[in-house]
Each structure stands twice: as C-alpha cells, then as structure tokens.
Write a protein that holds these residues in place. Structure first.
Motif, PDB file in Angstrom:
ATOM      1  N   GLU A 176       0.645  -1.109  -0.090  1.00  0.00           N
ATOM      2  CA  GLU A 176       0.065  -0.013  -0.030  1.00  0.00           C
ATOM      3  C   GLU A 176       0.929   1.682   0.145  1.00  0.00           C
ATOM      4  OE1 GLU A 176      -3.452  -0.352  -0.287  1.00  0.00           O
ATOM      5  OE2 GLU A 176      -3.534  -2.162   0.539  1.00  0.00           O
ATOM      6  N   GLY A 177       2.271   1.201   0.156  1.00  0.00           N
ATOM      7  CA  GLY A 177       2.816   2.242   0.537  1.00  0.00           C
ATOM      8  C   GLY A 177       3.435   2.764  -0.577  1.00  0.00           C
ATOM      9  N   GLY A 178       2.769   2.499  -2.401  1.00  0.00           N
ATOM     10  CA  GLY A 178       3.809   2.926  -3.101  1.00  0.00           C
ATOM     11  C   GLY A 178       3.925   4.859  -3.293  1.00  0.00           C
ATOM     12  N   TYR A 179       2.591   5.393  -3.328  1.00  0.00           N
ATOM     13  CA  TYR A 179       2.427   6.826  -2.837  1.00  0.00           C
ATOM     14  C   TYR A 179       3.153   7.262  -2.141  1.00  0.00           C
ATOM     15  CZ  TYR A 179       0.993   6.976   1.853  1.00  0.00           C
ATOM     16  OH  TYR A 179       0.491   6.677   3.337  1.00  0.00           O
ATOM     17  N   MET A 180       2.934   6.619  -0.646  1.00  0.00           N
ATOM     18  CA  MET A 180       4.419   7.063   0.271  1.00  0.00           C
ATOM     19  C   MET A 180       5.700   7.402  -0.005  1.00  0.00           C
ATOM     20  SD  MET A 180       5.071   5.730   4.122  1.00  0.00           S
ATOM     21  CE  MET A 180       4.918   4.431   3.358  1.00  0.00           C
ATOM     22  N   SER A 181       5.781   6.254  -0.943  1.00  0.00           N
ATOM     23  CA  SER A 181       7.823   6.561  -1.811  1.00  0.00           C
ATOM     24  C   SER A 181       7.900   6.790  -2.472  1.00  0.00           C
ATOM     25  CB  SER A 181       7.507   4.392  -2.323  1.00  0.00           C
ATOM     26  OG  SER A 181       8.158   3.656  -1.358  1.00  0.00           O
ATOM     27  N   LEU A 182       6.615   7.606  -3.613  1.00  0.00           N
ATOM     28  CA  LEU A 182       6.723   8.205  -4.847  1.00  0.00           C
ATOM     29  C   LEU A 182       6.821  10.227  -3.951  1.00  0.00           C
ATOM     30  CD1 LEU A 182       6.576   9.147  -8.367  1.00  0.00           C
ATOM     31  CD2 LEU A 182       4.264   8.486  -7.558  1.00  0.00           C
ATOM     32  N   GLN A 183       5.935  10.395  -3.298  1.00  0.00           N
ATOM     33  CA  GLN A 183       5.779  11.748  -2.795  1.00  0.00           C
ATOM     34  C   GLN A 183       7.048  12.110  -1.473  1.00  0.00           C
ATOM     35  OE1 GLN A 183       0.896  12.338  -2.642  1.00  0.00           O
ATOM     36  NE2 GLN A 183       2.179  11.970  -0.052  1.00  0.00           N
ATOM     37  N   LYS A 185      -6.784   6.945  -1.064  1.00  0.00           N
ATOM     38  CA  LYS A 185      -6.854   6.720   0.095  1.00  0.00           C
ATOM     39  C   LYS A 185      -8.678   6.893   1.156  1.00  0.00           C
ATOM     40  CE  LYS A 185      -2.979   5.939  -1.636  1.00  0.00           C
ATOM     41  NZ  LYS A 185      -2.878   4.667  -1.708  1.00  0.00           N
ATOM     42  N   TYR A 186      -9.544   7.551   0.776  1.00  0.00           N
ATOM     43  CA  TYR A 186     -10.350   7.353   1.721  1.00  0.00           C
ATOM     44  C   TYR A 186     -11.519   6.104   1.415  1.00  0.00           C
ATOM     45  CZ  TYR A 186      -9.943  12.805   2.183  1.00  0.00           C
ATOM     46  OH  TYR A 186      -9.485  13.902   2.665  1.00  0.00           O
ATOM     47  N   ARG A 187     -11.371   5.606   0.774  1.00  0.00           N
ATOM     48  CA  ARG A 187     -11.750   4.463   0.765  1.00  0.00           C
ATOM     49  C   ARG A 187     -11.046   3.126   1.762  1.00  0.00           C
ATOM     50  NH1 ARG A 187     -11.273  -0.515  -2.551  1.00  0.00           N
ATOM     51  NH2 ARG A 187     -13.352  -1.473  -2.546  1.00  0.00           N
ATOM     52  N   ALA A 188      -9.195   2.838   1.090  1.00  0.00           N
ATOM     53  CA  ALA A 188      -8.573   2.159   1.838  1.00  0.00           C
ATOM     54  C   ALA A 188      -8.110   2.473   3.685  1.00  0.00           C
ATOM     55  CB  ALA A 188      -7.394   2.342   0.919  1.00  0.00           C
ATOM     56  N   TRP A 189      -8.764   3.585   3.760  1.00  0.00           N
ATOM     57  CA  TRP A 189      -8.074   4.307   5.242  1.00  0.00           C
ATOM     58  C   TRP A 189      -9.553   4.349   5.813  1.00  0.00           C
ATOM     59  CZ3 TRP A 189      -3.927   8.056   3.926  1.00  0.00           C
ATOM     60  CH2 TRP A 189      -2.909   7.419   3.431  1.00  0.00           C
ATOM     61  N   TRP A 238      -4.984   5.697  26.739  1.00  0.00           N
ATOM     62  CA  TRP A 238      -5.558   5.280  26.362  1.00  0.00           C
ATOM     63  C   TRP A 238      -6.856   4.777  26.213  1.00  0.00           C
ATOM     64  CZ3 TRP A 238      -1.214   3.171  23.140  1.00  0.00           C
ATOM     65  CH2 TRP A 238      -1.295   1.618  22.395  1.00  0.00           C
ATOM     66  N   THR A 239      -7.277   4.450  24.659  1.00  0.00           N
ATOM     67  CA  THR A 239      -8.850   4.258  24.405  1.00  0.00           C
ATOM     68  C   THR A 239      -8.420   3.298  22.978  1.00  0.00           C
ATOM     69  OG1 THR A 239      -9.895   6.108  25.540  1.00  0.00           O
ATOM     70  CG2 THR A 239     -11.450   5.254  24.295  1.00  0.00           C
ATOM     71  N   SER A 240      -9.509   2.840  22.947  1.00  0.00           N
ATOM     72  CA  SER A 240      -9.614   2.408  22.156  1.00  0.00           C
ATOM     73  C   SER A 240     -10.906   2.632  21.288  1.00  0.00           C
ATOM     74  CB  SER A 240      -9.559   0.206  21.831  1.00  0.00           C
ATOM     75  OG  SER A 240      -8.158   0.042  22.041  1.00  0.00           O
ATOM     76  N   LEU A 241     -11.883   2.788  20.554  1.00  0.00           N
ATOM     77  CA  LEU A 241     -12.339   3.246  20.020  1.00  0.00           C
ATOM     78  C   LEU A 241     -13.386   2.525  19.393  1.00  0.00           C
ATOM     79  CD1 LEU A 241     -12.036   6.980  19.887  1.00  0.00           C
ATOM     80  CD2 LEU A 241     -13.384   6.380  21.362  1.00  0.00           C
ATOM     81  N   PRO A 242     -14.762   2.578  19.422  1.00  0.00           N
ATOM     82  CA  PRO A 242     -15.627   0.908  19.015  1.00  0.00           C
ATOM     83  C   PRO A 242     -15.709   1.098  17.020  1.00  0.00           C
ATOM     84  CG  PRO A 242     -17.081   2.762  19.577  1.00  0.00           C
ATOM     85  CD  PRO A 242     -16.036   2.924  20.357  1.00  0.00           C
ATOM     86  N   ARG A 243     -15.169   2.537  15.971  1.00  0.00           N
ATOM     87  CA  ARG A 243     -15.004   2.395  15.080  1.00  0.00           C
ATOM     88  C   ARG A 243     -15.127   3.192  13.779  1.00  0.00           C
ATOM     89  NH1 ARG A 243     -19.643   3.989  17.689  1.00  0.00           N
ATOM     90  NH2 ARG A 243     -20.630   5.938  17.170  1.00  0.00           N
ATOM     91  N   GLY A 244     -14.291   3.483  13.330  1.00  0.00           N
ATOM     92  CA  GLY A 244     -13.852   4.936  12.260  1.00  0.00           C
ATOM     93  C   GLY A 244     -12.548   4.122  11.999  1.00  0.00           C
ATOM     94  N   GLY A 245     -11.791   5.269  11.038  1.00  0.00           N
ATOM     95  CA  GLY A 245     -10.719   4.887  10.674  1.00  0.00           C
ATOM     96  C   GLY A 245      -9.795   5.983  10.782  1.00  0.00           C
ATOM     97  N   HIS A 246      -8.953   6.162   9.798  1.00  0.00           N
ATOM     98  CA  HIS A 246      -8.290   7.437   9.701  1.00  0.00           C
ATOM     99  C   HIS A 246      -8.418   8.552   9.336  1.00  0.00           C
ATOM    100  CE1 HIS A 246      -4.002   8.009   9.039  1.00  0.00           C
ATOM    101  NE2 HIS A 246      -4.294   9.376   7.950  1.00  0.00           N
TER     102      HIS A 246
END
Length: 387
Positions: A236-243, A268-272, A351-359
């Motif tokens: 998944e890190g191709g974008y990061m290597s290029l930028q 990225k919005y879909r994947a993250w 330290w909190t682990s939330l029940p839902r959500g992404g990046h």
C-alpha cells in the motif's frame, strides 16, 4: 504582519477552467473485473466526476466554509491560514488541531462545534475549547514554501509562534493525526512548557521498529506490528515512496488533471476509512469532492506531497515525550501501534480503543473523538491560565 481576516473566494476563471477540464477528460482503460485491486476503480471515478461536473456546487460549499472564522498571518515567511473559533464556556481551553494528507483543515470541520459549544450537543459548558485549526504550509489556503526544510519539526515551531506570539496564549492543548501527529509530537518534545498535554489518534509509521534486527527484545505485539507494517508498506505504500522521493514528477499530473487528482486521493479515503469498501457509508459525494477541491482550487497537490519528501530527508530525531499524552485508536486506522512501544516513547496517561472509525478520525466519527478529547483534558481544566 498582523493577523488578518480570511474569506474564501475562488475566482470564476479557476472554476471555468475546471469545468472545461472535467468535460475533456481522456480516460484510461481498466482490466475487466479488476475492481479496486489495481487502484481507483474506473466506473466509480467516472460516476464521481459526472456528479462533480453536473451537480456539485462549489459556491454553495464555499459559503458553508466561510461560516468558519478564518484568518491568516505570516510566520517565518510563510502565510498561514487558520480557523479560530472561540469557546462558548466560562473558561475555554485553547487547542490547536493539526491535519495530515490527503485531507486538509476540513478534517476537523465537524468536530469544531462539538468542542467550542458542548452545551448545544448535550455536554458541559465547562468542557469548552477555543479551537485553532491551521492549514499546513503547502496545503489548502496556506502559503507554499519556496525553500526546502519545511518538515514536521519546522511546522511545530511555527505553531508555537502562532499560539503564543500571534494569538497570545501562554499555554495550550494540541492534537492531531497523520502528519498532524508528527507535528504535535515535535511540539511536545521541544516546547513542553507550552502544553497541558497532547492528544493523538496515531503515532505514524514506526520505522525504527520495522527496521529492528533484534527480534529477541521485541514483544509478540511488536513483532506482529513489524510484520504487518512491512507488508503494508510493500502493498500500500507506493504513494508514500513516490511522494518521499519524486514529488515534483508527480505534481505535473496532479496539478493538470482533476480526474487524476481525484483518483490519487479518493483511493486513500476508501482504503483508510471504516467504510467497508463503500465510500458512501462514510462520506457524501459533496464531501469527497470538497476535500478534493481544496487541493485543486489552491493548486497544492504538489506542495502538499513535498511534505513527505521533507519528512524523509530533513527531520531531526524525536526522543521521549514527557508531556501527558492521550491516545485514541480507531479500529480501521492504518497500522495500529503496539502499546508497549508507545508507552516506552510517550508519557501515556489515557489510552482509548474506540468502537469504530478509521484514519480520517474527526471526519468519520466526530462525536467519539470529541468525547475522548474532552475526557483527556478534563483533569487539566483547573490549571487554565492561558492569557
């Protein structure tokens, strides 16, 4: 230069040019039944661009964005755009929120009223904040750096000046995710005396853990992180290597093609995000296009990508952070960090682990994030004497 009011007004010339480009896209082909495996899926992007072309109303979105109290000032030779919304409580705690890529200051648009005016959302007015949300240099309506070296550390120094010299706060809170997490940690490392505490939704990619060859000293969770992170970077890190290596080469295509920019960002919005492969579960078409428009109308796709290059080539090392730290982890975020590593490197007091959500934490689950920020900073309220 003194602080000045800022009002968004994109010229008709820019919008007319965009309209022309959206009507004259040369689409690539796609392997049959490839879905999203090769990148942004063709039929989805065509549908989004069709909505963008025929139904999306930037002027309406622009009017909504202008409801925020926006300003700019010059810090270290760079114009910094920022939102500054005052808290509606007896003694608001000032907090600076820092975004990342590929979002913008709009990452925090939904959470601002929850923090400034908790009473209107069933909360306690004692928990209100003065909320400051800057646009990173090279992002959105902030200026584009003309010289190298504007990395997370440099931005943290700019934020310290913004909060103290420009806005007059003696002490404040700070929070962030993605690039914003890095900026916030450098701010805490170098200016602990200015901060009540920091609140993070991630700690970035832990590269020294990935590179560690001494596996005997790593816990089971750290070994699992090392394996997962290595696989994620490879897949998944191709974008990061290029930028991080050739942002200028990438900038030509992203600056010239709205469809290309949308394809680069939307994946990225879909994947993250915590959308289970369906962007509409988390974001409306108007929201997604507005996130893209912030890059397009300001022509900052290239300058924002350069932040990856600067962070890869010029960042100083970051030591142990003594400032009290709150960690809120969202389950669908990228590479959730091992708790052992985090607690060895930061003074974690919540330290909190939330029940839902992404990046895209504040975009996806603003209520959950606001609640955790309020809870983390509650013990510091008695110490407020910010001006």
């Amino acid at each position: 230069m003194a602080i000045e009011r800022f009002h968004i007004h994109v010229s008709d010339e820019i919008l007319d040019d965009l309209k022309y480009r959206l009507h004259h896209i040369r689409w690539p082909d796609q392997v049959e039944n490839a879905g999203w495996e090769h990148g942004t899926e063709l039929s989805y992007l065509k549908s989004l661009v069709s909505y963008w072309k025929d139904h999306y109303d930037w002027r309406a979105q622009e009017s909504k964005l202008n409801l925020l109290s926006q300003f700019f000032c010059n810090i270290d030779g760079i114009d910094v755009h920022f939102v500054h919304e005052r808290g509606k409580g007896p003694n608001p705690l000032p907090i600076i929120l820092t975004h990342g890529w590929p979002d913008s200051y709009l990452r925090y648009q939904k959470i601002i009223p929850l923090l400034t005016d908790p009473t209107s959302y069933g909360g306690n007015p004692e928990d209100s904040f003065d909320v400051i949300v800057p646009s990173l240099p090279g992002f959105g309506f902030s200026g584009r750096p003309k010289h190298s070296g504007v990395n997370n550390f440099r931005v943290s120094e700019m934020w310290a000046k913004l909060m103290t010299k420009e806005l007059g706060y003696k002490k404040f809170a700070a929070a962030g995710g993605d690039i914003g997490s890095g900026v916030t940690r450098y701010l805490a490392a170098n200016h602990p005396e200015l901060l009540f505490g920091i609140h993070l939704t991630d700690v970035g990619i832990i590269r020294n853990l990935i590179a560690s060859s001494d596996q005997v000293k790593l816990s089971e969770e750290e070994l699992r992180y090392k394996k997962n992170a290595s696989e994620w970077i490879a897949q998944e890190g191709g974008y990061m290597s290029l930028q991080s290596t050739r942002p200028q080469t990438l900038a030509y295509g992203l600056s010239d093609s709205p469809a290309g920019l949308a394809g680069w960002i939307i994946e990225k919005y879909r994947a993250w995000s915590d959308c289970n492969g369906n962007l509409q579960h988390k974001f409306s078409e108007d929201e997604l296009i507005t996130y893209i428009m912030i890059y397009w109308v300001t022509n900052t796709s290239g300058s924002s990508a350069r932040m990856y290059y600067e962070n890869s080539h010029s960042l100083p090392p970051l030591g142990y952070i003594e400032v009290p730290t709150g960690i809120a982890l969202f389950p669908a975020d990228i590479l959730l960090p091992p708790k052992e590593w985090v607690t060895r490197n930061l003074n974690v007091t919540r330290w909190t682990s939330l029940p839902r959500g992404g990046h895209f934490t504040a975009l996806e689950e603003p209520e959950l994030l606001a609640e955790d920020i309020r809870a983390f900073y509650k013990p510091f309220r008695a110490k407020i004497n910010t001006k």
